[in-house]
Enzyme design. Structure first.
Site, PDB file in Angstrom:
ATOM      1  N   ASP A  71       0.860  -1.193   0.000  1.00 40.06           N
ATOM      2  CA  ASP A  71       0.000   0.000   0.000  1.00 40.06           C
ATOM      3  C   ASP A  71       0.886   1.230   0.000  1.00 40.06           C
ATOM      4  OD1 ASP A  71      -2.893  -0.020   0.085  1.00 40.06           O
ATOM      5  OD2 ASP A  71      -2.754  -1.244   1.879  1.00 40.06           O
ATOM      6  N   ARG A  79       3.887   2.717   3.262  1.00 40.14           N
ATOM      7  CA  ARG A  79       4.545   1.604   3.940  1.00 40.14           C
ATOM      8  C   ARG A  79       6.063   1.729   3.793  1.00 40.14           C
ATOM      9  NH1 ARG A  79      -0.118   1.759   5.578  1.00 40.14           N
ATOM     10  NH2 ARG A  79      -1.708   0.219   5.008  1.00 40.14           N
ATOM     11  N   ARG A 141      -7.442  10.922   1.268  1.00 39.44           N
ATOM     12  CA  ARG A 141      -6.942   9.880   0.361  1.00 39.44           C
ATOM     13  C   ARG A 141      -7.610   9.970  -1.011  1.00 39.44           C
ATOM     14  NH1 ARG A 141      -8.145   4.521   3.383  1.00 39.44           N
ATOM     15  NH2 ARG A 141      -6.869   3.600   1.703  1.00 39.44           N
ATOM     16  N   LYS A 171      -8.947   1.521  -6.366  1.00 35.94           N
ATOM     17  CA  LYS A 171      -9.766   1.058  -5.252  1.00 35.94           C
ATOM     18  C   LYS A 171     -10.682   2.191  -4.764  1.00 35.94           C
ATOM     19  CE  LYS A 171      -6.109   2.060  -1.874  1.00 35.94           C
ATOM     20  NZ  LYS A 171      -5.121   1.494  -0.937  1.00 35.94           N
ATOM     21  N   HIS A 172     -11.744   1.888  -4.025  1.00 36.02           N
ATOM     22  CA  HIS A 172     -12.268   0.624  -3.519  1.00 36.02           C
ATOM     23  C   HIS A 172     -13.605   0.387  -4.204  1.00 36.02           C
ATOM     24  CE1 HIS A 172      -9.782   2.498  -0.340  1.00 36.02           C
ATOM     25  NE2 HIS A 172      -9.443   1.255   0.019  1.00 36.02           N
ATOM     26  N   HIS A 184     -12.746  -1.025   8.114  1.00 37.44           N
ATOM     27  CA  HIS A 184     -11.858  -1.752   9.008  1.00 37.44           C
ATOM     28  C   HIS A 184     -12.601  -2.180  10.269  1.00 37.44           C
ATOM     29  CE1 HIS A 184      -8.959   0.617   6.602  1.00 37.44           C
ATOM     30  NE2 HIS A 184      -8.167  -0.421   6.772  1.00 37.44           N
ATOM     31  N   ASP A 256     -10.113  -6.347  -0.677  1.00 37.31           N
ATOM     32  CA  ASP A 256      -9.485  -5.670   0.458  1.00 37.31           C
ATOM     33  C   ASP A 256      -9.199  -6.748   1.497  1.00 37.31           C
ATOM     34  OD1 ASP A 256      -8.456  -3.574   1.931  1.00 37.31           O
ATOM     35  OD2 ASP A 256     -10.256  -2.331   1.788  1.00 37.31           O
TER      36      ASP A 256
END
Length: 502
Positions: A71, A79, A141, A171-172, A184, A256
């Site tokens: 990611d 990351r 984002r 995405k998403h 999440h 995901d």
């Protein structure tokens, strides 16, 4: 009808698990040698580029075609640079600037970093249209709330990244922007009618497909207008009927992470994987694996059992595995022709982009680019109060979000205090009356306690400088700076602006 003796290998091919450690554990190497088709890296796996390149090279010793994913959106979701903050601002900053060619160059810069360590797939960009300003997980984002802008910049981002030989992943699907829940933590519902979804949320995915995006990630979203019975991840009408048959996407479709509560609360991991494959997914992202990898083999065995039971056809599984392999082949074909660039040039691009994305509001005026705002330099080392709400789980733990460290580097003697939701009170400002006061906030308009702290500080100190790193709200203080995102680059340019003035 007898099944292929390679059934277990096909089942492993469609899995993309995460793992712990900065080197591949023994179970992962064994699984790769048995045909595991992918793996996803998180901040917990990454120390620096050299170590990451060695990690991926070791994985490729056991399976040269492994799809190594990460990611790396730029901005707050990073990351590779989680320890320091991203060298490039994220999507909202790019949308604010409004120059698709700049977006393409920034994505290429991110691609240079990923290509240098041999990453196959970047789970980016987010092409969600941020239709609800209270969205807790998309926000900065997203490129913005205008479908046309998101479509244009999403396509540019994809072209830029894929020019470096790293596959992009839009995405998403079918769009996470019109939600007030974080997948999440729970299953979000998108209440928009089908006509609005097609006009708004699907437009950027159409543009991504037209731009040649190699992969799409489906979101854990309940969209009743498309399927009232199942989340998109498990919905054949959504993944096959809409994405494949109507929109014509032929690349790899990845879920995901299946441990996210939006779907984990509904079924066990093996059942989620099977249902996702039946629905039309090609790859199963699993962010967390057991210490010895047993959980990966449980998923493999559940998929194999579903084929034997007749729930999942072997043809569907083989089709999914073939799309994973096709992505790996595309990546390998770039091996001798990857685009490189000087790291210093890419970092300079990030700084220039972060600066161009700043919007400064002075009393009695509207937001203006930093170059057009007359800001006097700080007269003394400031007191920096970082009003820090907990960020969503897409953000790696420990990702730097404040401004204090950069200001301290630029202006020795700077003091820093962090205020969190569990103790939402300002420090006593009286002892610091001779210092400039800077409040750094994130999505203050969404967090009542943070908004109250800002208002309280400005009442006490009308000269307060407010720096908003999330979605901009009502301007307050003597100077209000919207960074339009979190990144190391953004913190650096704001610190330079405050210390040296404009």
């Amino acid at each position: 009808m007898p099944h292929s003796p390679d059934l277990a290998r096909l089942a492993l091919t469609v899995l993309q698990p995460g793992f712990d450690g900065s080197a591949p554990p023994a179970w992962l190497r064994r699984a790769l040698s048995e045909g595991l088709g992918g793996a996803v890296l998180f901040a917990r796996n990454i120390v620096d580029p050299d170590q990451t390149a060695d990690l991926i090279a070791a994985m490729r010793e056991d399976n040269p075609a492994v799809v190594v994913a990460v990611d790396e959106e730029g901005g707050v979701v990073t990351r590779m640079e989680a320890a320091s903050g991203s060298s490039w601002p994220g999507n909202r900053a790019l949308g604010t600037i409004g120059d698709p060619s700049r977006t393409e160059r920034v994505a290429a810069a991110i691609g240079h970093l990923l290509a240098s360590v041999d990453v196959t797939l970047d789970y980016a960009p987010s092409v969600d249209v941020n239709a609800d300003p209270d969205n807790p997980v998309i926000g900065i984002r997203s490129f913005g709330d205008d479908p046309g802008l998101v479509a244009e910049h999403g396509a540019a981002w994809i072209r830029g990244l894929q020019s470096t030989g790293v596959a992009a992943c839009a995405k998403h699907f079918p769009g996470h922007g019109d939600t007030v829940a974080d997948s999440h933590l729970e299953l979000p519902t998108v209440h928009a009618p089908a006509a609005l979804l097609r006009q708004r949320d699907l437009l950027p995915f159409r543009a991504a497909i037209d731009a040649g995006v190699r992969s799409i990630m489906c979101g854990h979203l309940l969209v009743p207008a498309l399927d009232p019975a199942a989340p998109a991840t498990l919905s054949r009408p959504t993944l096959t009927g809409l994405l494949r048959d109507e929109l014509g996407f032929t690349g790899m479709l990845v879920t995901d992470a299946i441990e996210m509560r939006a779907v984990a609360a509904l079924h066990n991991p093996g059942e989620i994987a099977v249902r996702a494959l039946i629905a039309g997914a090609d790859a199963i992202c699993v962010g967390v694996s057991s210490e010895e990898g047993e959980s990966v083999y449980v998923l493999r065995d559940a998929i194999v059992a579903a084929v034997h039971d007749g729930r999942l056809s072997e043809e569907r599984l083989a089709e999914a595995a073939s799309r994973v392999v096709a992505l790996a082949v595309w990546h390998a074909d770039f091996a001798g022709a990857r685009l490189w660039n000087e790291r210093d040039d890419d970092v300079a691009l990030g700084l220039a982009t972060a600066r161009d994305a700043l919007r400064v509001t002075l009393p009695g005026r509207g937001p203006a680019p930093a170059a057009e705002a007359a800001i006097p330099p700080l007269a003394a080392p400031p007191l920096v109060i970082d009003v820090a709400p907990r960020l969503n789980l897409a953000v790696a733990p420990g990702t730097p979000t404040g401004l204090y460290a950069e200001l301290l580097d630029n202006l020795p003697g700077t003091l820093g205090v962090t205020v969190r939701a569990d103790s939402p009170a300002l420090p006593d400002l009286a002892p610091h009356a001779d210092r400039p006061l800077i409040l750094v906030v994130h999505d203050a308009a969404r967090h009542g306690w943070a908004a109250e702290l800002v208002a309280h500080a400005v009442r006490q100190r009308p000269d307060t400088v407010v720096v908003e790193t999330g979605m901009p709200g009502e301007a307050q203080g003597s100077v209000y700076i919207a960074t339009n995102g979190i990144s190391r680059a953004s913190a650096q340019v704001v610190a330079h602006l405050l210390v040296h003035g404009q």
